[in-house]
Scaffold this active site. Structure first.
Site, short mmCIF file in Angstrom:
data_model
loop_
_atom_site.label_atom_id
_atom_site.label_comp_id
_atom_site.label_asym_id
_atom_site.label_seq_id
_atom_site.Cartn_x
_atom_site.Cartn_y
_atom_site.Cartn_z
CG ASN A 1 76.51 38.57 -37.57
OD1 ASN A 1 76.04 37.86 -38.47
ND2 ASN A 1 77.62 38.27 -36.93
CG ASN B 1 77.62 35.06 -43.19
OD1 ASN B 1 77.90 35.66 -42.17
ND2 ASN B 1 76.63 35.43 -43.99
CG ASP B 2 80.03 36.10 -38.19
OD1 ASP B 2 79.20 36.51 -39.02
OD2 ASP B 2 79.83 36.14 -36.96
N GLY C 1 81.16 41.21 -38.77
CA GLY C 1 80.18 40.16 -39.01
C GLY C 1 78.83 40.59 -39.55
CG ASP D 1 74.96 38.76 -42.10
OD1 ASP D 1 73.87 39.30 -41.84
OD2 ASP D 1 75.40 37.79 -41.46
CG ASP E 1 85.13 55.11 -53.73
OD1 ASP E 1 84.81 55.79 -52.76
OD2 ASP E 1 86.29 54.67 -53.91
CD GLU F 1 84.08 59.77 -52.48
OE1 GLU F 1 84.28 59.89 -51.25
OE2 GLU F 1 84.73 58.97 -53.19
#
Length: 621
Positions: free
Chosen positions: A141, A146-147, A164, A166, A331, A360
């Protein structure tokens, strides 16, 4: 108060005038255009604009700009959407005025075409690379401001909440990752997930063109990739085409009735991935796999809708061109429409020939994975997918390197199970482009909390980093992070100690790691940095020997020209004397080898004693 209102009004008017030029105050307006801008000089001359606004479908667009023409205007059953297909040929950078007319009312939207000035990145990734997979919310973090967003707050005590981490946190730890020996970082999804409960993992996208603001901004991501390129590192971006998040604006106002599969009656996918290739599969079974939702919070996208298909393809190309990423991991690869996925791969690779995409392909057998790789002799319809994921080798490694497995080896046990997967490489069209790994963000951690030594750890990573394919290592592996799938996904996606202000332990430093953690860290660091410059391991031919039924030892070599690396793995719980006469195919006239980790000289004549659960990585002299 009056002055404030006046200033605010002038500012708002100025802002609106940047994109719109009104000729009638009552004319219709455009709320959003995607992509927001594009580039000249692309190989594919066609550009789709998804135009959204109240009753915009009633209007008729017109363009007068050299090199730009309207190829098609498409409308759906939703009057709030208009799909405008442009042809861009020999145009110059600038603002393209798009005039929308509706019963005499006209307004102009100013669309920007940019020059392609950034030629960095888009390099792809290969067997010369080792990928460091990280979950951004759980790594570091760097900006606590910006949490919290949209009534979703950080709660590090909840394993399923936002924590949190980033992009700034990653930027601050780039030297740590590079010095450890990694060449490439694969980010779990960083696009916006504006979901009620946070969606920290990133797989419920609510804006395909925007970085989640809890991670940072689009510009932050672009700067991060530029910094990584300057450091000689690469970037792989996780993408999801099978589904979006349930809070995506599309779910409140669908671009078309068939934009989402099963929009009115929830049908969950059966996860029967074999039906995608099974010639005997019932159509209803295939339909449920392809059209069923992953979970209720992830609506299934219908890539058979041609507008959606083009939208998603352009989105990938936009991120490559904007941020100059080097690769994509897609994905849930078998779940979307097959023909669409093949088209996507081909169009991306046509635009960026050096690029790489890994799908994947979560299957238990090599034949099932190999079917998905491009140019496969097993599949009559080319997938155009360059790289697949070697889940069969992952599962075999979990079994083969386990101390609980058969001490004597033999077929389907011990290291024979690992050998057996490699021996089936004849199934693959391109064995070099297979992603190999011991764990990831969806699997239980390879390290086990009950282990008191690193024998299993060292042996497994000695194998991973010297066998064929493109290795990937999950963040925290270097400090022996543990967690099982049974404990929940949060258990295998824990915070990296020291990544948050106020953390009591900082495992980014040697002082913050335990003796055993430092031993694991130093082992990986030495092996990773050695691999970077070893042509035999990167480009060499792989020649291996089947483990004998009574010794559970796996021996193989990587040979490139006059460079040979010999790897000896003893999977049993006792020291073993191996008769080196069996391995003269690869040892040739060499009489000694130097162990990469210890620097010890090992005689190759007669027998070689390999410690219990031990390994040698020998450069032959």
């Amino acid at each position: 108060m009056h002055k404030f209102f006046t200033k605010k009004f002038v500012f708002l008017l100025l802002y609106v005038s940047l994109s719109f030029e009104f000729t009638d105050a009552a004319a219709a307006s455009v709320t959003r255009v995607e992509p927001a801008y594009w580039w000249i000089g692309m190989k594919n001359k066609e550009l789709q604009l998804m135009v959204y606004g109240p009753a915009i479908a009633k209007s008729t667009p017109e363009i007068t700009y050299p090199g730009v023409t309207i190829k098609e205007v498409a409308r759906t059953d939703n009057p709030n959407y208009l799909f405008v297909y442009l042809t861009i040929d020999a145009a110059k950078p600038g603002i393209v005025p798009i005039k929308f007319s509706d019963n005499g009312k006209v307004f102009t939207y100013k669309y920007e075409l940019k020059a392609r000035t950034d030629k960095s990145g888009a390099l792809g990734f290969s067997k010369a690379d080792v990928l460091y997979l990280l979950t951004p919310d759980r790594f570091a973090n760097g900006n606590i401001k910006n949490d919290n967003w949209d009534n979703v707050n950080v709660d590090r005590n909840d394993p399923n909440a936002r924590h949190g981490g980033d992009l700034q946190g990653v930027a601050q730890r780039l030297d740590y990752i590079k010095d450890l020996g990694f060449t490439t970082v694969w980010f779990n999804p960083v696009q916006e997930n504006k979901m009620p409960h946070g969606s920290y993992h990133g797989y419920a996208i609510t804006d395909f063109y925007k970085i989640d603001q809890r991670f940072g901004t689009n510009e932050d991501f672009k700067k991060l990739t530029a910094t990584m390129h300057a450091k000689g590192m690469k970037v792989v971006m996780d993408m999801i085409f099978n589904h979006c998040g349930s809070e995506h604006p599309w779910m409140k106002d669908k671009p078309a009735a068939d934009w989402i599969n099963n929009p009115n009656n929830y049908v969950e996918t059966n996860h029967a991935k074999l039906t995608a290739m099974d010639t005997h599969a019932a159509k209803t079974e295939q339909d449920i796999l392809l059209d069923g939702w992953f979970v209720r919070s992830m609506p299934d996208l219908n890539q058979r809708n041609r507008h959606l298909a083009t939208y998603l393809i352009q989105n990938s190309i936009w991120w490559i061109e904007y941020a100059r990423i080097d690769g994509i991991r897609q994905d849930t690869y078998p779940y979307p429409d097959y023909q669409f996925m093949a088209r996507w791969c081909k169009e991306v690779m046509d635009e960026y020939p050096n690029f790489n995409i890994v799908g994947e392909s979560w299957y238990g057998k090599s034949s099932e994975v190999a079917w998905w790789q491009r140019n496969s002799s097993l599949n009559k319809n080319n997938s155009y997918l360059k790289t697949v994921m070697d889940f069969p080798l992952t599962f075999a490694s979990e079994k083969g390197f386990s101390k609980d497995d058969n001490e004597h080896g033999g077929e389907s046990s011990g290291l024979y199970s690992v050998f057996e997967v490699i021996a089936q490489d004849f199934l693959y069209a391109d064995p070099d482009n297979i992603l190999t790994f011991l764990d990831n963000h969806d699997l239980g951690r390879f390290a086990r909390k009950e282990e008191t030594d690193l024998n299993r750890f060292k042996q497994a990573f000695a194998f991973l980093l010297t066998t064929r394919g493109i290795p990937q290592i999950y963040y925290g592996t270097e400090i022996l992070m543990v967690g099982t799938k049974n404990e929940g996904d949060g258990s295998i996606r824990k915070d990296f100690p020291g990544g948050w202000p106020g953390d009591k332990t900082d495992a980014f430093t040697a002082a913050g790691r335990t003796r055993m953690q430092n031993e694991a860290f130093d082992y990986l660091k030495k092996l990773l940095n050695w691999r970077k410059n070893n042509d035999a391991v990167i480009n060499g031919k792989l020649t291996h020997y089947a483990p004998s039924w009574n010794n559970n030892a796996y021996v193989y070599a990587r040979i490139s020209g006059d460079k040979t690396v010999l790897v000896i793995l003893n999977g049993s719980g006792k020291d073993q004397d191996l008769d080196m006469a069996r391995y003269t195919d690869v040892t040739g006239s060499h009489t000694t080898g130097i162990d990469v980790i210890t620097g010890k000289q090992v005689q190759l004549k007669g027998t070689v004693t390999v410690p219990a659960r031990g390994e040698y990585i020998l450069e032959l002299n």
